[in-house]
Motif scaffolding. Structure first.
Motif, PDB file in Angstrom:
ATOM      1  N   ARG A 223      64.744  11.984  22.598  1.00  0.00           N
ATOM      2  CA  ARG A 223      65.875  11.301  21.769  1.00  0.00           C
ATOM      3  C   ARG A 223      66.426  12.184  20.937  1.00  0.00           C
ATOM      4  O   ARG A 223      67.681  11.978  20.749  1.00  0.00           O
ATOM      5  CB  ARG A 223      64.910  10.391  20.669  1.00  0.00           C
ATOM      6  CG  ARG A 223      64.120   9.205  21.336  1.00  0.00           C
ATOM      7  CD  ARG A 223      63.764   8.139  20.223  1.00  0.00           C
ATOM      8  NE  ARG A 223      62.695   8.551  19.074  1.00  0.00           N
ATOM      9  CZ  ARG A 223      61.647   8.827  19.474  1.00  0.00           C
ATOM     10  NH1 ARG A 223      60.750   7.922  20.763  1.00  0.00           N
ATOM     11  NH2 ARG A 223      60.648   9.262  18.525  1.00  0.00           N
ATOM     12  N   ASN A 224      65.965  13.333  20.369  1.00  0.00           N
ATOM     13  CA  ASN A 224      66.837  14.266  19.619  1.00  0.00           C
ATOM     14  C   ASN A 224      67.667  14.838  20.616  1.00  0.00           C
ATOM     15  O   ASN A 224      68.834  15.205  20.137  1.00  0.00           O
ATOM     16  CB  ASN A 224      65.795  15.562  19.143  1.00  0.00           C
ATOM     17  CG  ASN A 224      65.101  14.920  17.846  1.00  0.00           C
ATOM     18  OD1 ASN A 224      65.236  13.719  17.381  1.00  0.00           O
ATOM     19  ND2 ASN A 224      63.908  15.439  17.460  1.00  0.00           N
ATOM     20  N   SER A 225      67.600  15.353  21.769  1.00  0.00           N
ATOM     21  CA  SER A 225      68.580  15.650  22.690  1.00  0.00           C
ATOM     22  C   SER A 225      69.610  14.783  23.005  1.00  0.00           C
ATOM     23  O   SER A 225      70.803  15.128  23.021  1.00  0.00           O
ATOM     24  CB  SER A 225      67.630  16.255  24.013  1.00  0.00           C
ATOM     25  OG  SER A 225      66.832  17.091  23.794  1.00  0.00           O
ATOM     26  N   THR A 226      69.333  13.575  22.976  1.00  0.00           N
ATOM     27  CA  THR A 226      70.323  12.522  23.248  1.00  0.00           C
ATOM     28  C   THR A 226      71.135  12.548  21.954  1.00  0.00           C
ATOM     29  O   THR A 226      72.392  12.437  22.387  1.00  0.00           O
ATOM     30  CB  THR A 226      69.784  11.260  23.655  1.00  0.00           C
ATOM     31  OG1 THR A 226      68.588  11.428  24.959  1.00  0.00           O
ATOM     32  CG2 THR A 226      70.848  10.123  23.727  1.00  0.00           C
ATOM     33  N   ALA A 227      70.590  12.540  20.980  1.00  0.00           N
ATOM     34  CA  ALA A 227      71.426  12.278  19.863  1.00  0.00           C
ATOM     35  C   ALA A 227      72.356  13.689  19.418  1.00  0.00           C
ATOM     36  O   ALA A 227      73.476  13.497  19.072  1.00  0.00           O
ATOM     37  CB  ALA A 227      70.562  12.119  18.658  1.00  0.00           C
TER      38      ALA A 227
END
Length: 330
Positions: A223-227
């Protein structure tokens, strides 16, 4: 190269790559490969871990029984998932990471008994939900073939270190979500394949088992990578899991080989165990974080070895967690 996934190489990532490379070089591959029992244990940990992440409830003991051809009670789907994973991992050495046909074949092996369209890219849009919240809307189905072709071409041509490339591929694969089902287990399978082409020993290192132990952090890193539109958080996470898995394999290698001390307690101490005990003898108030810093190992690795040392009565904690101290018992 027309496509390059977005990621940033931080000093932390580069340090992890260096440490993993060193650990792989020190790992006794010949002994690990020669031990059929250890290979079997690691394969069972791998299969149990990667399926447990997806909600499969079968235990290592039950997976062992399936591997040995013994009858096991369980749902038809869960039993089929295990048998599919066994088939896919058994075939892993025959696959080429940059071959789309091999990827589709592996998906077919993994899910053919539970999914009608196994071995085919999805034909519909998919949303990733957790707790009733949509975390990721995948690219449209008509873009999947092109996106996967670009990703595979990047993998084939990239000059990045295989440790980096395998993590990047894993994240991008999950982002594209090319299949209607089984994307998580396929992403982990393909990362293992990529790593094994760099160092064949990775066929026998159960990274998936460590990912299962830190499952929430796995999803958070995605999720952090996508954000951030940058998969560095996922690269850091996966490299740490790879390092921890190597540490675990090294420790179990010592236990199985009967090397070093600890015979009476049933635990064969690794060099890291000896280092931990010596540091504690020198400072009985030393913290896990200080042990990690002084040994150059990950905190999670130190915590696991401390737990083992306590279980086998080499070490005990006296007093409260914050104000107490360590006592070396032997």
């Amino acid at each position: 190269m027309r496509y390059k996934p977005p990621f940033t190489l931080t000093s932390e990532i580069l340090n992890l790559v260096a440490e993993i490379s060193q650990q792989v070089g020190e790992l006794n591959a010949s002994q690990l490969n020669a031990s059929s029992q250890l290979r079997k244990q690691n394969r069972i940990k791998t299969i149990t871990g990667t399926l447990a992440i997806e909600g499969n409830t079968l235990t290592e003991e039950q997976v062992t029984a399936i591997v040995e051809g013994k009858p096991v009670l369980g749902s038809m789907r869960e039993l089929a998932e295990v048998k599919g994973a066994i088939a896919a991992y058994d075939a892993l050495p025959t696959f080429t990471p940059s071959a789309i046909d091999d990827l589709l074949t592996a998906h077919g092996l993994m899910l053919s008994d539970i999914f009608a369209n196994a071995g085919e890219f999805r034909s519909k849009g998919v949303g990733i939900h957790k707790g009733g919240v949509v975390h990721h809307v995948t690219p449209p189905a008509h873009q999947v073939s092109g996106l996967m072709a670009d990703l595979i071409q990047w993998l084939k041509q990239t000059k990045d270190h295989p440790l980096i490339a395998s993590c990047v591929f894993h994240y991008e694969f999950e982002f594209i979500h090319p299949f209607a089902d089984g994307n998580g287990r396929m992403g982990r399978l393909w990362q293992t394949l990529i790593l094994s082409k760099w160092q064949p020993i990775f066929i026998n290192i159960p990274v998936e088992s460590l990912v299962h132990q830190h499952q929430e952090a796995y999803y958070l890193a995605i999720r952090n990578s996508t954000a951030q539109t940058d998969c560095s958080p996922f690269i850091r996470y996966m490299l740490q899991m790879i390092l921890d898995a190597i540490e675990d394999s090294t420790s179990r290698q010592f236990e199985n080989a009967g090397i070093s001390a600890g015979i009476n307690a049933g635990l064969k101490l690794s060099p890291l165990d000896h280092a931990i005990l010596e540091l504690i003898k020198a400072d009985r108030y030393i913290t896990n974080a200080m042990l990690a810093e002084q040994t150059g190992k990950a905190l999670s690795t130190i915590e696991r070895r401390i737990k083992k040392l306590k279980e086998h009565l080499f070490l005990k904690r006296v007093g409260a967690k914050k104000t107490g101290h360590w006592e070396v018992l032997s």
